[in-house]
Scaffold this active site. Structure first.
Site, PDB file in Angstrom:
ATOM      1  N   ASP A  13     -39.873 -11.196  43.294  1.00 19.79           N
ATOM      2  CA  ASP A  13     -40.460 -10.058  42.354  1.00 19.79           C
ATOM      3  C   ASP A  13     -40.053  -8.472  43.069  1.00 19.79           C
ATOM      4  O   ASP A  13     -41.017  -7.890  42.837  1.00 19.79           O
ATOM      5  CB  ASP A  13     -41.833 -10.305  42.162  1.00 19.79           C
ATOM      6  CG  ASP A  13     -41.997 -11.681  41.531  1.00 19.79           C
ATOM      7  OD1 ASP A  13     -41.261 -12.255  40.673  1.00 19.79           O
ATOM      8  OD2 ASP A  13     -42.975 -12.242  41.992  1.00 19.79           O
ATOM      9  N   GLY A  40     -37.516 -14.688  37.404  1.00 23.65           N
ATOM     10  CA  GLY A  40     -37.485 -13.976  36.192  1.00 23.65           C
ATOM     11  C   GLY A  40     -37.347 -12.548  36.519  1.00 23.65           C
ATOM     12  O   GLY A  40     -37.925 -11.958  37.423  1.00 23.65           O
ATOM     13  N   HIS A  41     -36.296 -11.716  35.800  1.00 22.25           N
ATOM     14  CA  HIS A  41     -36.407 -10.228  35.906  1.00 22.25           C
ATOM     15  C   HIS A  41     -36.059  -9.584  34.841  1.00 22.25           C
ATOM     16  O   HIS A  41     -35.364 -10.122  33.910  1.00 22.25           O
ATOM     17  CB  HIS A  41     -35.734  -9.972  37.309  1.00 22.25           C
ATOM     18  CG  HIS A  41     -34.091 -10.136  37.241  1.00 22.25           C
ATOM     19  ND1 HIS A  41     -33.929 -11.309  37.921  1.00 22.25           N
ATOM     20  CD2 HIS A  41     -33.221  -9.475  36.601  1.00 22.25           C
ATOM     21  CE1 HIS A  41     -32.505 -11.331  37.981  1.00 22.25           C
ATOM     22  NE2 HIS A  41     -31.914 -10.667  36.970  1.00 22.25           N
ATOM     23  N   GLN A 223     -35.741 -15.292  43.908  1.00 23.45           N
ATOM     24  CA  GLN A 223     -36.709 -15.678  44.925  1.00 23.45           C
ATOM     25  C   GLN A 223     -36.532 -14.795  45.930  1.00 23.45           C
ATOM     26  O   GLN A 223     -36.094 -13.704  46.091  1.00 23.45           O
ATOM     27  CB  GLN A 223     -37.217 -16.853  45.232  1.00 23.45           C
ATOM     28  CG  GLN A 223     -37.525 -17.907  44.069  1.00 23.45           C
ATOM     29  CD  GLN A 223     -36.603 -18.342  43.175  1.00 23.45           C
ATOM     30  OE1 GLN A 223     -35.426 -18.588  43.543  1.00 23.45           O
ATOM     31  NE2 GLN A 223     -36.927 -18.222  41.888  1.00 23.45           N
TER      32      GLN A 223
HETATM   33  P1  IMP Z   1     -41.394 -23.041  42.333  1.00 24.81           P
HETATM   34  O1  IMP Z   1     -40.144 -22.579  42.578  1.00 24.81           O
HETATM   35  O2  IMP Z   1     -41.691 -23.073  40.749  1.00 24.81           O
HETATM   36  O3  IMP Z   1     -41.401 -24.595  42.845  1.00 24.81           O
HETATM   37  O4  IMP Z   1     -42.670 -22.556  43.020  1.00 24.81           O
HETATM   38  C1  IMP Z   1     -42.671 -22.616  44.256  1.00 24.81           C
HETATM   39  C2  IMP Z   1     -43.512 -21.257  44.755  1.00 24.81           C
HETATM   40  O5  IMP Z   1     -42.342 -20.127  44.690  1.00 24.81           O
HETATM   41  C3  IMP Z   1     -44.615 -20.696  44.213  1.00 24.81           C
HETATM   42  O6  IMP Z   1     -45.498 -20.240  44.954  1.00 24.81           O
HETATM   43  C4  IMP Z   1     -44.078 -19.772  43.039  1.00 24.81           C
HETATM   44  O7  IMP Z   1     -45.042 -18.752  42.666  1.00 24.81           O
HETATM   45  C5  IMP Z   1     -42.947 -18.914  43.908  1.00 24.81           C
HETATM   46  N1  IMP Z   1     -42.060 -18.732  42.996  1.00 24.81           N
HETATM   47  C6  IMP Z   1     -40.920 -19.293  42.643  1.00 24.81           C
HETATM   48  N2  IMP Z   1     -39.992 -18.465  42.025  1.00 24.81           N
HETATM   49  C7  IMP Z   1     -40.652 -17.103  42.166  1.00 24.81           C
HETATM   50  C8  IMP Z   1     -40.072 -15.793  41.861  1.00 24.81           C
HETATM   51  O8  IMP Z   1     -39.003 -15.735  41.134  1.00 24.81           O
HETATM   52  N3  IMP Z   1     -40.984 -14.782  42.326  1.00 24.81           N
HETATM   53  C9  IMP Z   1     -42.085 -15.017  43.025  1.00 24.81           C
HETATM   54  N4  IMP Z   1     -42.364 -16.168  43.351  1.00 24.81           N
HETATM   55  C10 IMP Z   1     -41.618 -17.383  42.942  1.00 24.81           C
END
Ligand code: IMP
Length: 437
Positions: A13, A40-41, A223
Site C-alpha cells: 500500500d 488494490g490501488h 504488495q
Molecule cells: P493474501 O495475499 O491475501 O494471502 O494475504 C497475506 C498477507 O498479505 C495479509 O497480511 C494481507 O493483509 C497482506 N497483503 C496482501 N496483499 C496486500 C496488499 O496489496 N497490500 C497490503 N497487504 C497485502
C-alpha cells in the site's frame, strides 16, 4: 533500453500506482509480475478515479502494452468486471495481454482461503480472502488451472476432473463445507471466457519480442518487500515474490535486462493484517495518519495499521531489491505534526541489531524501535508547492534524512494523489532517462 522495476519497500500500500503512472508515460510496456486480486490501488487520472486489483495501471496510458504475466494469479470474474468497468469509462483496453501461464483463482480457492484462515484461530494471517494463497499452493503442487486452460475446453475438463475430487474431499471432510462439480465450474467460467479469450497469449514470447525491439519495459510490483514469501516476515506474508527478483521469475525476462529498481516508500509506514509492526502507533498519532492518509484497504476496506517510517526495514529493502532510487510519497499526510520520527534501528534487550530480522518473526517480536526525531512541516507549505524546491525546508530535511538512511537517492516525492503532486528531485534523471541509464 533498460527495464525499470517498481517495488513497494515495506508491507504494501505504498501507492506504487502513482509512480507507475508517471513512468508509464515513457514506457512501451508495463508488466505486472505477481500477486492477484489481493492487490488494490486507486489511480486518479483526468479527474476520474480508477480502482485496480489485477490489471496493470499502465492500461490508462494510450499505446502502452499492459501485460499480466506468468507469476500472477487471476480471478477471471474479478478481471472481467475490471475490464468492463474500464471500458464503461471509455478506456481502451486493447493493449491488455494475459499470460496463458498465469494461474486461475477458482471459487474453491476463495472458500479454502476463508476456511483455512478461520482454522488458524489466533494465529490467523489476516489474508485478503481472495483465494490467493490456496491458488499459489495449487500451482506449487501442480494441481492448478492456468489461464491457457480456460480457453481449451478439452484440457480444462480433463484437469478439473483430476482436481475437483481432491478439492471436494478437503472441503467436505476437513471443513464440512459445500463442494463443487466439474460442470458447475465449467459453466461459471463460460460466462467470462469469451471476454478474456482475446487477451490470453504467450506473454513470455511477447516480452522477448519487446526486448529484442529495444522497448522500454516497466515492471509493476504488487504488495511489497516485507510480504515476500521467502524473504518477508513469514508466515505473515503473501504467497508470491513481490521483490524485484520476482520480476524475472514472473515474466521470463532475465535479471540482466533490469537496469533500475525504484522503491516506493511512504513518509510513514503501514501494515494490513497480522504480524509484528515495530513502529506502529497505537495512539491518536496513528489515528491521525490513518484518517489523513485515507489508510483503508482498496481491496478489503480494512483500516491499515499506521506508524512512523521504518528506515531500518527500508535499508533491508534496499539490499534485497537492489534499489537504485526511491520515491517518497504521502509527505502531505505527515504535515501538521510538530515533530515526526524515523526508526533508524532496533534493539533487543540491551543489544542493537545490525540488520532487519526479516526471516525471524520471533526475533522481530521482541525488538524495540530506536527513533530519531525531526521537526515537522506545515500543511500550507506542502499544499501550495508546485515543485520540490518549493516544499517546506523541514519536509526537504526529512527527505534528505530518509535518503541518507536508505543509502540511495530519492528520485521523486509526492504530496498528493494527482500527477502534478509528484515532484522530481533536482539533479534526478527524468522519467524518460531512467529507462536509458
Ligand atoms: P493474501 O495475499 O491475501 O494471502 O494475504 C497475506 C498477507 O498479505 C495479509 O497480511 C494481507 O493483509 C497482506 N497483503 C496482501 N496483499 C496486500 C496488499 O496489496 N497490500 C497490503 N497487504 C497485502
Amino acid at each position: 533500453m533498460g527495464a525499470v522495476v517498481v517495488v513497494g519497500t515495506h508491507w504494501g500500500d505504498e501507492a506504487k500506482g502513482k509512480l507507475v503512472d508517471i513512468l508509464c508515460q515513457e514506457a512501451d510496456a508495463v508488466i505486472r509480475y505477481g500477486g492477484g486480486p489481493n492487490a488494490g490501488h486507486t489511480v486518479q487520472f483526468a479527474g476520474t478515479q480508477y480502482k485496480f486489483h489485477l490489471i496493470p495501471s499502465g492500461v490508462l496510458t494510450p499505446g502502452v502494452i499492459s501485460i499480466m504475466a506468468d507469476g500472477m494469479v487471476i480471478d477471471p470474474w474479478t478481471l472481467t468486471e475490471e475490464i468492463n468497468a474500464l471500458v464503461a469509462k471509455g478506456i481502451d483496453v486493447s493493449g491488455l495481454r494475459i499470460s496463458q501461464n498465469a494461474h486461475v483463482i477458482l471459487p474453491y480457492h476463495r472458500d479454502l482461503d476463508m476456511h483455512e484462515e478461520t482454522a488458524r484461530g489466533k494465529a490467523k494471517i489476516g489474508t485478503t480472502g481472495r483465494g490467493v494463497g490456496p491458488c499459489y499452493a495449487d500451482k506449487a503442487s501442480r494441481v492448478g488451472i492456468r489461464m491457457g486452460d480456460i480457453i481449451n475446453p478439452a484440457r480444462l475438463r480433463e484437469r478439473l476432473e483430476q482436481i475437483i475430487p481432491l478439492k471436494n474431499a478437503i472441503l467436505k471432510h476437513v471443513f464440512q463445507a459445500d463442494t463443487y462439480t466439474v460442470d458447475g465450474i465449467i459453466k461459471q467460467l463460460s460466462i467470462v471466457t469469451e471476454t478474456l479469450a482475446p487477451y490470453i497469449c504467450d506473454t513470455q514470447a511477447l516480452a522477448h519480442d519487446l526486448m529484442d525491439a529495444g522497448s522500454k519495459i516497466l515492471f509493476e510490483g504488487a504488495q511489497a518487500t516485507m510480504l515476500d514469501l521467502d524473504g518477508g516476515t513469514y508466515p505473515f506474508v503473501t504467497s508470491s515474490h513481490p521483490i524485484s527478483g520476482g520480476a524475472t521469475i514472473g515474466t521470463g525476462i532475465p535479471p540482466t535486462a533490469i537496469s533500475q529498481v525504484l522503491g516506493v516508500v511512504k513518509a510513514y509506514t503501514t501494515r494490513v493484517g497480522s504480524g509484528t509492526f515495530p513502529t506502529e502507533l497505537l495512539d491518536e498519532r496513528g489515528d491521525r495518519i490513518r484518517e489523513r492518509g485515507h489508510e483503508y484497504g482498496t481491496t478489503t476496506g480494512r483500516p491499515r495499521r499506521c506508524g512512523w517510517l521504518d528506515a531500518f526495514a527500508l535499508k533491508h529493502s534496499v539490499r534485497v531489491n537492489g534499489l537504485t532510487g526511491i520515491h517518497i510519497g504521502h509527505l502531505d499526510v505527515l504535515a501538521g505534526f510538530d515533530e515526526v520520527q524515523i526508526c533508524t534501528g532496533y534493539t533487543r534487550g540491551d543489544a542493537a541489531l545490525n540488520r532487519f530480522p526479516s526471516g525471524d518473526v520471533q526475533l522481530l517480536d521482541g525488538c524495540e524501535p530506536v527513533f530519531e526525531t525531526l521537526p515537522g512541516w506545515d500543511e500550507a507549505g506542502v499544499e501550495n508547492a508546485t515543485s520540490y524546491d518549493e516544499l517546506p525546508t523541514n519536509a526537504k530535511a526529512y527527505v534528505a534524512r530518509v535518503q541518507e538512511l536508505a543509502g540511495v537517492p530519492a528520485r521523486f516525492v509526492s504530496v498528493g494523489p494527482g500527477r502534478e503532486q509528484t515532484f522530481q528531485l533536482p539533479d534526478s534523471p527524468s522519467a524518460a532517462d531512467l529507462f536509458s541509464i
